[in-house]
Design an enzyme around this catalytic site. Sequence first.
Site, PDB file in Angstrom:
ATOM      1  N   LYS A  13      45.184  43.189  32.060  1.00 43.60           N
ATOM      2  CA  LYS A  13      44.000  44.049  31.901  1.00 43.60           C
ATOM      3  C   LYS A  13      43.381  44.988  32.790  1.00 43.60           C
ATOM      4  CE  LYS A  13      41.724  40.035  31.727  1.00 43.60           C
ATOM      5  NZ  LYS A  13      42.797  39.163  32.127  1.00 43.60           N
ATOM      6  N   ARG A  88      34.244  35.938  27.618  1.00 42.97           N
ATOM      7  CA  ARG A  88      35.320  34.852  27.933  1.00 42.97           C
ATOM      8  C   ARG A  88      35.063  33.671  27.013  1.00 42.97           C
ATOM      9  NH1 ARG A  88      37.461  36.890  33.120  1.00 42.97           N
ATOM     10  NH2 ARG A  88      39.004  35.666  33.899  1.00 42.97           N
ATOM     11  N   ARG A 127      50.602  39.011  42.807  1.00 44.16           N
ATOM     12  CA  ARG A 127      49.749  40.098  42.830  1.00 44.16           C
ATOM     13  C   ARG A 127      48.959  40.279  44.081  1.00 44.16           C
ATOM     14  NH1 ARG A 127      45.111  39.848  38.187  1.00 44.16           N
ATOM     15  NH2 ARG A 127      44.667  37.987  39.169  1.00 44.16           N
ATOM     16  N   ARG A 161      43.993  37.607  46.259  1.00 47.10           N
ATOM     17  CA  ARG A 161      42.697  36.906  45.792  1.00 47.10           C
ATOM     18  C   ARG A 161      42.976  35.447  46.102  1.00 47.10           C
ATOM     19  NH1 ARG A 161      41.948  38.776  39.734  1.00 47.10           N
ATOM     20  NH2 ARG A 161      41.271  36.624  39.583  1.00 47.10           N
ATOM     21  N   ARG A 172      43.037  28.446  35.116  1.00 47.40           N
ATOM     22  CA  ARG A 172      42.576  29.412  34.478  1.00 47.40           C
ATOM     23  C   ARG A 172      43.049  29.588  33.179  1.00 47.40           C
ATOM     24  NH1 ARG A 172      43.835  33.150  39.591  1.00 47.40           N
ATOM     25  NH2 ARG A 172      43.358  35.060  38.037  1.00 47.40           N
TER      26      ARG A 172
HETATM   27  P1  ADP Z   1      41.876  37.742  35.884  1.00 51.69           P
HETATM   28  O1  ADP Z   1      41.708  39.149  35.777  1.00 51.69           O
HETATM   29  O2  ADP Z   1      42.813  36.961  36.669  1.00 51.69           O
HETATM   30  O3  ADP Z   1      41.736  37.034  34.610  1.00 51.69           O
HETATM   31  P2  ADP Z   1      39.159  37.883  36.727  1.00 51.69           P
HETATM   32  O4  ADP Z   1      39.000  38.544  37.896  1.00 51.69           O
HETATM   33  O5  ADP Z   1      38.640  38.396  35.497  1.00 51.69           O
HETATM   34  O6  ADP Z   1      40.554  36.999  36.658  1.00 51.69           O
HETATM   35  O7  ADP Z   1      38.145  36.545  36.787  1.00 51.69           O
HETATM   36  C1  ADP Z   1      38.350  35.812  38.097  1.00 51.69           C
HETATM   37  C2  ADP Z   1      37.240  34.448  38.073  1.00 51.69           C
HETATM   38  O8  ADP Z   1      36.065  35.021  37.954  1.00 51.69           O
HETATM   39  C3  ADP Z   1      37.524  33.650  36.644  1.00 51.69           C
HETATM   40  O9  ADP Z   1      38.649  32.633  36.903  1.00 51.69           O
HETATM   41  C4  ADP Z   1      36.121  33.074  36.448  1.00 51.69           C
HETATM   42  O10 ADP Z   1      36.017  31.830  37.542  1.00 51.69           O
HETATM   43  C5  ADP Z   1      35.226  34.349  37.117  1.00 51.69           C
HETATM   44  N1  ADP Z   1      34.711  35.157  35.902  1.00 51.69           N
HETATM   45  C6  ADP Z   1      35.077  36.416  35.541  1.00 51.69           C
HETATM   46  N2  ADP Z   1      34.636  36.836  34.512  1.00 51.69           N
HETATM   47  C7  ADP Z   1      34.072  35.899  34.019  1.00 51.69           C
HETATM   48  C8  ADP Z   1      33.366  35.750  32.601  1.00 51.69           C
HETATM   49  N3  ADP Z   1      33.276  36.555  31.812  1.00 51.69           N
HETATM   50  N4  ADP Z   1      32.803  34.394  32.316  1.00 51.69           N
HETATM   51  C9  ADP Z   1      32.870  33.500  33.236  1.00 51.69           C
HETATM   52  N5  ADP Z   1      33.546  33.315  34.480  1.00 51.69           N
HETATM   53  C10 ADP Z   1      34.275  34.744  34.722  1.00 51.69           C
HETATM   54  P1  ADP Z   2      44.656  40.995  34.570  1.00 45.71           P
HETATM   55  O1  ADP Z   2      43.620  41.843  35.173  1.00 45.71           O
HETATM   56  O2  ADP Z   2      44.735  40.814  33.197  1.00 45.71           O
HETATM   57  O3  ADP Z   2      44.354  39.614  35.510  1.00 45.71           O
HETATM   58  P2  ADP Z   2      46.543  42.902  36.212  1.00 45.71           P
HETATM   59  O4  ADP Z   2      46.460  43.976  35.670  1.00 45.71           O
HETATM   60  O5  ADP Z   2      45.970  42.245  37.753  1.00 45.71           O
HETATM   61  O6  ADP Z   2      45.954  41.384  35.355  1.00 45.71           O
HETATM   62  O7  ADP Z   2      48.238  42.222  36.630  1.00 45.71           O
HETATM   63  C1  ADP Z   2      48.695  40.959  37.035  1.00 45.71           C
HETATM   64  C2  ADP Z   2      49.649  41.443  37.990  1.00 45.71           C
HETATM   65  O8  ADP Z   2      50.727  41.803  37.156  1.00 45.71           O
HETATM   66  C3  ADP Z   2      49.681  42.553  39.065  1.00 45.71           C
HETATM   67  O9  ADP Z   2      50.271  42.214  40.120  1.00 45.71           O
HETATM   68  C4  ADP Z   2      50.261  43.818  38.066  1.00 45.71           C
HETATM   69  O10 ADP Z   2      50.823  44.678  39.091  1.00 45.71           O
HETATM   70  C5  ADP Z   2      51.173  43.196  37.111  1.00 45.71           C
HETATM   71  N1  ADP Z   2      51.478  43.733  35.931  1.00 45.71           N
HETATM   72  C6  ADP Z   2      50.764  44.211  35.117  1.00 45.71           C
HETATM   73  N2  ADP Z   2      51.143  44.531  33.979  1.00 45.71           N
HETATM   74  C7  ADP Z   2      52.413  44.256  33.876  1.00 45.71           C
HETATM   75  C8  ADP Z   2      53.637  44.123  32.882  1.00 45.71           C
HETATM   76  N3  ADP Z   2      53.350  44.832  31.868  1.00 45.71           N
HETATM   77  N4  ADP Z   2      54.721  43.829  33.621  1.00 45.71           N
HETATM   78  C9  ADP Z   2      54.871  43.380  34.738  1.00 45.71           C
HETATM   79  N5  ADP Z   2      53.748  43.109  35.662  1.00 45.71           N
HETATM   80  C10 ADP Z   2      52.621  43.828  35.412  1.00 45.71           C
END
Ligand code: ADP
Ligand code: ADP
Length: 216
Positions: A13, A88, A127, A161, A172
């Site tokens: 994302k 979420r 990541r 992170r 998660r």
């Molecule tokens: P990822 O991209 O790996 O899914 P995020 O950066 O979106 O992780 O979220 C990291 C953490 O922040 C989540 O595991 C949760 O604890 C919190 N968080 C983020 N967005 C939300 C949301 N919309 N509702 C509840 N918790 C959230």
């Molecule tokens: P999210 O925001 O959904 O948690 P990220 O965009 O941070 O996910 O992506 C998670 C990790 O995977 C990052 O290190 C990114 O560089 C890698 N990544 C993202 N998209 C792809 C893909 N299509 N194939 C392989 N690796 C990816």
Amino acid sequence: MNLILLGPPGAGKGTQAKIIEQERGLVQLSTGDMLRAAVAAGTEIGKKAKAVMEAGELVSDDIVIGIISDRIDEPDVQGGFILDGFPRTVAQAEALDKLLAEKGKKLDLVIEMKVEDEPLIKRITGRFTCAKCGEGYHDEFKKPAVEGVCDKCGGTEFKRRADDNEETVRSRLEAYHAQTAPLVDYYAGKGILKSVDGMAPIDEVTNQIRAVLDSV
Ligand code: ADP
Ligand code: ADP
Ligand code: ZN
């Protein structure tokens, strides 16, 4: 245009939001980034969110709805936004509908990034991001062109992170399936859901998203 990128942790994302943001003049709104900033700044919200985030659980709906509602009012967002990591829960989705209606705005599109669980563990544990500009990287899938140097800004410091470890990722993913996955049906029912194959390489996913954006 206002859209949501929907998918589990590691779906891509953030990676895709940053590309689309630049190409289409939209603003990425990541509740995860906003919460991490609050934790780093030690605000009241940050104090409440820290332990919950470290455990891989969801922060309360009230907190994130409040953050998003305030952010959507800011001038830079008026040309359109990409929600990344919000909503979420169904309660967050309903609150979003209500607050957008109150503000005279609407959601145009929800893009679901379809992925399998197991490969996500490797994506998340590999990541890292540039400490200076926030550009995202991966140990295997997206390395900087020159090792140790950010492609975007030339920065040489990177960070990982606290919650990007295997144990927390499993929590998660559980939270995603239990609380967030129902949003696929929620938005399909409204007729605004499109899906892309999030398992494809980064460039191909971007192409699929471009095609979806051009089709609405
Ligand atoms: P990822 O991209 O790996 O899914 P995020 O950066 O979106 O992780 O979220 C990291 C953490 O922040 C989540 O595991 C949760 O604890 C919190 N968080 C983020 N967005 C939300 C949301 N919309 N509702 C509840 N918790 C959230
Ligand atoms: P999210 O925001 O959904 O948690 P990220 O965009 O941070 O996910 O992506 C998670 C990790 O995977 C990052 O290190 C990114 O560089 C890698 N990544 C993202 N998209 C792809 C893909 N299509 N194939 C392989 N690796 C990816
Ligand atoms: Zn950088």
